[in-house]
Scaffold this motif. Sequence first.
Motif, PDB file in Angstrom:
ATOM      1  N   ILE A 234       0.848  -1.189   0.000  1.00  0.00           N
ATOM      2  CA  ILE A 234       0.000   0.000   0.000  1.00  0.00           C
ATOM      3  C   ILE A 234       0.884   1.240   0.000  1.00  0.00           C
ATOM      4  O   ILE A 234       1.694   1.433   0.903  1.00  0.00           O
ATOM      5  N   GLU A 235       0.740   2.053  -1.020  1.00  0.00           N
ATOM      6  CA  GLU A 235       1.483   3.305  -1.126  1.00  0.00           C
ATOM      7  C   GLU A 235       0.528   4.474  -0.946  1.00  0.00           C
ATOM      8  O   GLU A 235      -0.537   4.520  -1.571  1.00  0.00           O
ATOM      9  N   VAL A 236       0.880   5.402  -0.075  1.00  0.00           N
ATOM     10  CA  VAL A 236       0.091   6.618   0.115  1.00  0.00           C
ATOM     11  C   VAL A 236       0.714   7.727  -0.717  1.00  0.00           C
ATOM     12  O   VAL A 236       1.930   7.963  -0.651  1.00  0.00           O
ATOM     13  N   LEU A 237      -0.116   8.398  -1.507  1.00  0.00           N
ATOM     14  CA  LEU A 237       0.350   9.438  -2.412  1.00  0.00           C
ATOM     15  C   LEU A 237      -0.539  10.669  -2.223  1.00  0.00           C
ATOM     16  O   LEU A 237      -1.761  10.573  -2.318  1.00  0.00           O
ATOM     17  N   VAL A 238       0.071  11.801  -1.927  1.00  0.00           N
ATOM     18  CA  VAL A 238      -0.688  13.032  -1.747  1.00  0.00           C
ATOM     19  C   VAL A 238      -1.095  13.585  -3.119  1.00  0.00           C
ATOM     20  O   VAL A 238      -0.253  13.784  -3.994  1.00  0.00           O
ATOM     21  N   HIS A 239      -2.390  13.786  -3.268  1.00  0.00           N
ATOM     22  CA  HIS A 239      -2.972  14.267  -4.531  1.00  0.00           C
ATOM     23  C   HIS A 239      -3.936  15.400  -4.177  1.00  0.00           C
ATOM     24  O   HIS A 239      -5.114  15.162  -3.878  1.00  0.00           O
ATOM     25  N   PRO A 240      -3.441  16.650  -4.148  1.00  0.00           N
ATOM     26  CA  PRO A 240      -4.218  17.762  -3.584  1.00  0.00           C
ATOM     27  C   PRO A 240      -5.565  18.010  -4.248  1.00  0.00           C
ATOM     28  O   PRO A 240      -6.486  18.530  -3.604  1.00  0.00           O
ATOM     29  N   GLN A 241      -5.714  17.655  -5.513  1.00  0.00           N
ATOM     30  CA  GLN A 241      -6.974  17.955  -6.212  1.00  0.00           C
ATOM     31  C   GLN A 241      -8.107  16.993  -5.831  1.00  0.00           C
ATOM     32  O   GLN A 241      -9.274  17.282  -6.095  1.00  0.00           O
ATOM     33  N   SER A 242      -7.791  15.851  -5.254  1.00  0.00           N
ATOM     34  CA  SER A 242      -8.796  14.853  -4.844  1.00  0.00           C
ATOM     35  C   SER A 242      -9.721  14.445  -5.986  1.00  0.00           C
ATOM     36  O   SER A 242     -10.924  14.257  -5.801  1.00  0.00           O
ATOM     37  N   ILE A 243      -9.154  14.293  -7.176  1.00  0.00           N
ATOM     38  CA  ILE A 243      -9.918  13.847  -8.339  1.00  0.00           C
ATOM     39  C   ILE A 243      -9.740  12.345  -8.555  1.00  0.00           C
ATOM     40  O   ILE A 243     -10.707  11.622  -8.815  1.00  0.00           O
ATOM     41  N   ILE A 244      -8.496  11.878  -8.442  1.00  0.00           N
ATOM     42  CA  ILE A 244      -8.231  10.432  -8.460  1.00  0.00           C
ATOM     43  C   ILE A 244      -8.399   9.930  -7.031  1.00  0.00           C
ATOM     44  O   ILE A 244      -7.663  10.314  -6.133  1.00  0.00           O
ATOM     45  N   HIS A 245      -9.379   9.071  -6.812  1.00  0.00           N
ATOM     46  CA  HIS A 245      -9.723   8.676  -5.445  1.00  0.00           C
ATOM     47  C   HIS A 245      -8.884   7.516  -4.935  1.00  0.00           C
ATOM     48  O   HIS A 245      -8.767   7.347  -3.726  1.00  0.00           O
ATOM     49  N   SER A 246      -8.319   6.743  -5.806  1.00  0.00           N
ATOM     50  CA  SER A 246      -7.299   5.737  -5.504  1.00  0.00           C
ATOM     51  C   SER A 246      -7.039   4.933  -6.765  1.00  0.00           C
ATOM     52  O   SER A 246      -7.791   5.041  -7.753  1.00  0.00           O
ATOM     53  N   MET A 247      -5.969   4.117  -6.741  1.00  0.00           N
ATOM     54  CA  MET A 247      -5.558   3.352  -7.914  1.00  0.00           C
ATOM     55  C   MET A 247      -5.099   1.960  -7.498  1.00  0.00           C
ATOM     56  O   MET A 247      -4.722   1.737  -6.345  1.00  0.00           O
ATOM     57  N   VAL A 248      -5.132   1.044  -8.466  1.00  0.00           N
ATOM     58  CA  VAL A 248      -4.622  -0.312  -8.260  1.00  0.00           C
ATOM     59  C   VAL A 248      -3.614  -0.619  -9.365  1.00  0.00           C
ATOM     60  O   VAL A 248      -3.911  -0.433 -10.554  1.00  0.00           O
ATOM     61  N   GLU A 249      -2.432  -1.063  -8.961  1.00  0.00           N
ATOM     62  CA  GLU A 249      -1.408  -1.487  -9.923  1.00  0.00           C
ATOM     63  C   GLU A 249      -1.359  -3.007  -9.946  1.00  0.00           C
ATOM     64  O   GLU A 249      -1.355  -3.656  -8.889  1.00  0.00           O
ATOM     65  N   THR A 294      -1.649  16.759  -9.677  1.00  0.00           N
ATOM     66  CA  THR A 294      -0.305  16.654  -9.110  1.00  0.00           C
ATOM     67  C   THR A 294      -0.245  15.603  -8.009  1.00  0.00           C
ATOM     68  O   THR A 294      -1.266  15.252  -7.403  1.00  0.00           O
ATOM     69  N   PHE A 295       0.965  15.123  -7.746  1.00  0.00           N
ATOM     70  CA  PHE A 295       1.182  14.063  -6.764  1.00  0.00           C
ATOM     71  C   PHE A 295       2.460  14.343  -5.979  1.00  0.00           C
ATOM     72  O   PHE A 295       3.444  14.831  -6.540  1.00  0.00           O
ATOM     73  N   GLU A 296       2.427  14.029  -4.687  1.00  0.00           N
ATOM     74  CA  GLU A 296       3.568  14.275  -3.809  1.00  0.00           C
ATOM     75  C   GLU A 296       3.746  13.107  -2.843  1.00  0.00           C
ATOM     76  O   GLU A 296       2.788  12.410  -2.509  1.00  0.00           O
ATOM     77  N   GLU A 297       4.966  12.952  -2.374  1.00  0.00           N
ATOM     78  CA  GLU A 297       5.250  11.977  -1.315  1.00  0.00           C
ATOM     79  C   GLU A 297       4.751  12.554   0.017  1.00  0.00           C
ATOM     80  O   GLU A 297       4.961  13.722   0.315  1.00  0.00           O
ATOM     81  N   PRO A 298       4.061  11.769   0.842  1.00  0.00           N
ATOM     82  CA  PRO A 298       3.653  12.282   2.156  1.00  0.00           C
ATOM     83  C   PRO A 298       4.868  12.496   3.059  1.00  0.00           C
ATOM     84  O   PRO A 298       5.839  11.743   2.982  1.00  0.00           O
ATOM     85  N   ASP A 299       4.807  13.513   3.886  1.00  0.00           N
ATOM     86  CA  ASP A 299       5.910  13.855   4.780  1.00  0.00           C
ATOM     87  C   ASP A 299       5.610  13.315   6.176  1.00  0.00           C
ATOM     88  O   ASP A 299       4.856  13.923   6.938  1.00  0.00           O
ATOM     89  N   THR A 300       6.197  12.190   6.508  1.00  0.00           N
ATOM     90  CA  THR A 300       5.930  11.574   7.815  1.00  0.00           C
ATOM     91  C   THR A 300       6.765  12.201   8.928  1.00  0.00           C
ATOM     92  O   THR A 300       6.622  11.810  10.093  1.00  0.00           O
ATOM     93  N   HIS A 301       7.619  13.156   8.581  1.00  0.00           N
ATOM     94  CA  HIS A 301       8.316  13.923   9.620  1.00  0.00           C
ATOM     95  C   HIS A 301       7.374  14.967  10.194  1.00  0.00           C
ATOM     96  O   HIS A 301       7.298  15.161  11.416  1.00  0.00           O
TER      97      HIS A 301
END
Length: 382
Positions: A234-249, A294-301
């Motif tokens: 499970i990969e968490v990806l920040v997507h500020p527009q909230s248009i893509i609700h999730s994906m499956v690879e 757009t997509f970003e890595e979540p900042d767990t710091h």
Amino acid sequence: MKRSLAILGSTGSIGTQALEVVSEHPDLFDIYALTANNQVDLLIQQAQKFMPEVVVIANEQKYPELKEALEDLPIKVWAGADAITQVVQSEPIDMVLTAMVGYAGLQPTISAIKAGKAIALANKETLVVAGELITTMADEYNAPILPVDSEHSAIFQCLAGENNHIQKIILTASGGPFRTKKLEELATVTKAQALKHPNWNMGAKVTIDSASMMNKGFEMIEAKWLFGVEPDQIEVLVHPQSIIHSMVEFEDGGIIAQLGVPDMKLPISYAFSYPKRLKDIAPRLDFRQYSTLTFEEPDTHRFRNLAYAFEAIRKGGNMPCILNAANEVVVAAFLQDEIGFLQMSDVIEETMQKTNFLTAPTYEDYVATDAEARKIASTLIK
């Protein structure tokens, strides 16, 4: 033939939107039971409109007001948490929407599963606290679980008709109201700021969880149990527009995504009508208005709660239950201005360290763990 529904948490954000779906499709659904925690005035209005067989108010002090308001109608009026657990077992009910917030949703969900009801699951804490127990029971009692969270509904839709192995689930996150704030700025944010979500209209608890990214941590744990994957898939990806609700690879590298404007009525209606789709008046996605996604890595710091959620599910046992209990306590304290935004994560981390860990908890163990963790977290706040 109409599908008979019980709506647990009918006065909350999900519950009210679910009733809008029912209103738009009166030929397909009817309401057998409505339940609420405290909002008796809205529950009265809903009961008068939808005429359920039973209404339940969890707060027993509100019972006289509810009873008096509905005394001229042929509606049974009950009160208390046990009554909610009891009503979901009623024979005419086909599906139970669990839209209650927090740990309180666990026992009614278990009761509905034991009665073999289909579960439209909007209470993510149920799978966070006791995912292994819930999924095992759902198989045993042949009670299908249909996800209502927008992200899990998206994954469920992506997997419709698929018999291929999941390589990875990509769980999208808006990033909440504090996505771009620096760590030192987070130290002084207020609850008013935290409650202003950029894309979604949700209740206070879920909105604060979104601001701290605990909500996404919970959704990761939920996805693990719903779709039979490991946390590392499970990969968490920040997507500020909230248009893509999730994906499956999938194993061949192909990715399927579910897109739409931020609107909870679509996942609600999909759960209610599955495997069919309803003709809906929900807003349509106009790609011309979204020229950039757009997509970003979540900042767990900055947002440690997401890291704690991964830590909890990897450790397993009752650790996710500890995580949830501590989080419910700190969010309530933050909403009462008793604790700062960053201190919520401090208390959660220490509660996870101090609460008794069990590798193979029973239901009774979960109940005891919840109480112990809440006590420790509350003491740490004081």
